[in-house]
Motif scaffolding. Structure first.
Motif, PDB file in Angstrom:
ATOM      1  N   GLN A   9      74.539  60.949  50.897  1.00 55.77           N
ATOM      2  CA  GLN A   9      75.768  61.148  50.406  1.00 55.77           C
ATOM      3  C   GLN A   9      75.994  60.298  49.647  1.00 55.77           C
ATOM      4  O   GLN A   9      76.689  60.343  48.496  1.00 55.77           O
ATOM      5  N   MET A  10      75.868  58.765  49.658  1.00 61.35           N
ATOM      6  CA  MET A  10      76.277  57.893  48.900  1.00 61.35           C
ATOM      7  C   MET A  10      75.498  57.850  47.263  1.00 61.35           C
ATOM      8  O   MET A  10      76.152  57.756  46.217  1.00 61.35           O
ATOM      9  N   ILE A  11      74.362  58.456  47.555  1.00 57.29           N
ATOM     10  CA  ILE A  11      73.402  58.514  46.220  1.00 57.29           C
ATOM     11  C   ILE A  11      74.056  59.818  45.793  1.00 57.29           C
ATOM     12  O   ILE A  11      74.211  59.680  44.264  1.00 57.29           O
ATOM     13  N   SER A  52      65.448  49.560  47.867  1.00 58.88           N
ATOM     14  CA  SER A  52      64.541  49.381  46.926  1.00 58.88           C
ATOM     15  C   SER A  52      64.552  50.718  46.168  1.00 58.88           C
ATOM     16  O   SER A  52      64.964  51.725  46.388  1.00 58.88           O
ATOM     17  N   ARG A  53      63.546  50.757  45.059  1.00 59.56           N
ATOM     18  CA  ARG A  53      63.659  51.859  44.135  1.00 59.56           C
ATOM     19  C   ARG A  53      62.818  53.021  44.994  1.00 59.56           C
ATOM     20  O   ARG A  53      63.264  54.175  44.744  1.00 59.56           O
ATOM     21  N   GLY A  54      61.777  52.446  45.654  1.00 59.61           N
ATOM     22  CA  GLY A  54      61.144  53.448  46.316  1.00 59.61           C
ATOM     23  C   GLY A  54      61.853  54.301  47.397  1.00 59.61           C
ATOM     24  O   GLY A  54      61.730  55.432  47.388  1.00 59.61           O
ATOM     25  N   ALA A  55      63.003  53.615  47.955  1.00 60.18           N
ATOM     26  CA  ALA A  55      63.908  54.243  49.010  1.00 60.18           C
ATOM     27  C   ALA A  55      64.556  55.340  48.244  1.00 60.18           C
ATOM     28  O   ALA A  55      64.829  56.340  48.520  1.00 60.18           O
ATOM     29  N   TYR A 103      64.030  56.667  45.505  1.00 58.56           N
ATOM     30  CA  TYR A 103      63.288  57.859  44.825  1.00 58.56           C
ATOM     31  C   TYR A 103      62.839  58.814  45.887  1.00 58.56           C
ATOM     32  O   TYR A 103      63.032  59.960  45.761  1.00 58.56           O
ATOM     33  N   LYS A 104      62.617  58.257  46.995  1.00 55.58           N
ATOM     34  CA  LYS A 104      62.130  59.067  48.040  1.00 55.58           C
ATOM     35  C   LYS A 104      63.296  59.897  48.525  1.00 55.58           C
ATOM     36  O   LYS A 104      62.926  61.126  48.966  1.00 55.58           O
ATOM     37  N   THR A 105      64.363  59.460  48.729  1.00 51.51           N
ATOM     38  CA  THR A 105      65.653  60.229  49.005  1.00 51.51           C
ATOM     39  C   THR A 105      66.020  61.249  47.747  1.00 51.51           C
ATOM     40  O   THR A 105      66.331  62.296  48.137  1.00 51.51           O
ATOM     41  N   LEU A 106      65.898  60.758  46.742  1.00 47.47           N
ATOM     42  CA  LEU A 106      66.115  61.554  45.625  1.00 47.47           C
ATOM     43  C   LEU A 106      65.130  62.971  45.728  1.00 47.47           C
ATOM     44  O   LEU A 106      65.793  64.223  45.473  1.00 47.47           O
ATOM     45  N   ASP A 107      63.745  62.611  45.831  1.00 49.41           N
ATOM     46  CA  ASP A 107      62.882  63.711  45.898  1.00 49.41           C
ATOM     47  C   ASP A 107      63.415  64.616  46.978  1.00 49.41           C
ATOM     48  O   ASP A 107      63.103  66.115  46.951  1.00 49.41           O
ATOM     49  N   ARG A 108      63.722  64.044  48.314  1.00 44.62           N
ATOM     50  CA  ARG A 108      64.044  64.923  49.467  1.00 44.62           C
ATOM     51  C   ARG A 108      65.193  65.895  49.046  1.00 44.62           C
ATOM     52  O   ARG A 108      65.075  66.863  49.339  1.00 44.62           O
TER      53      ARG A 108
END
Lengths: 109, 109
Positions: free
Chosen positions: B12-14, B43-46, B48-53
């Motif tokens: 939601q926040m992203i 973190s950036r990893g977190a 990107y992972k969420t964005l990809d999902r």
DNA sequence: CTCCGATGTAGACGATGTAGACATCGACCG
DNA sequence: CGGTCGATGTCTACATCGTCTACATCGGAG
């Protein structure tokens, strides 16, 4: 707890439903409230699991209510939100509020 | 998608941060926006992972922007929220809105 | 050539969300 | 009395979400 600790999406809604129900916050009423106010339906198992997790985090507490008015069965659990629970809810709401603020009205619906 | 499908707390926040940034929605700016507006650091990893999902759910999409103004490096990804993404955000906001509605002002902060 | 900064990607793992099966206990009905 | 039903709770198993650390790339600055 940790300042950066936000409640999950479902946790948030359950916390709110419990607050709304005041002294009527038993499992089934919570499920009904979620369904009516948020079109969010879930199983009892899902509800209890989440409630139990929130209890271990100190966001909710409960007491067993010796057998209801007339109906028999297990003593039911009456839930309440702790001050910590109110606090994380508030924090979460404020964060969302700030993110929505200023956004083009076309996104709000 | 399914009517009972709500975005997670972070999703939601992203989504909101991407909307706010308009054509400047690259990874680092999103992280900054989240940190500044919601005190939500990750973190950036977190991210990107969420964005990809969310991409696989059709809530966001992106394009590669050939090397920035001057700085070299990998072409960065510019994100945008799809109409479906706006829709789930709206649904989620309305549900929360209805649950907060009428609650004692002492809980709001 | 090397180090650095801005990016991205991959892998692993704990936390959250969710359903379904199973157990209890009175009330009610033969 | 035995069986069934409804209101409750508990437990187990699993899918999805949230998160970090480590690693890879590619220009520019030294």
């Amino acid at each position: 707890m940790a300042p950066g600790h936000f409640p999950g999406e479902l946790e948030q809604m359950i916390l709110l439903a419990v607050l709304r129900l005041r002294d009527e916050a038993f499992a089934l009423p919570i499920l009904r409230e979620l369904d009516r106010k948020a079109q969010r339906s879930l199983s009892r198992g899902a509800l209890y699991k989440t409630l139990d997790r929130m209890e271990s985090k100190g966001w909710v507490a409960w007491t067993r209510e010796a057998t209801g008015p007339d109906r028999g069965g297990h003593p039911r659990r009456r839930f309440r939100v702790t001050p910590e629970g109110v606090e994380v809810l508030r924090t979460s709401r404020e964060a969302l509020e700030r993110l929505w603020d200023g956004l083009d009205p076309v996104f709000r619906g």
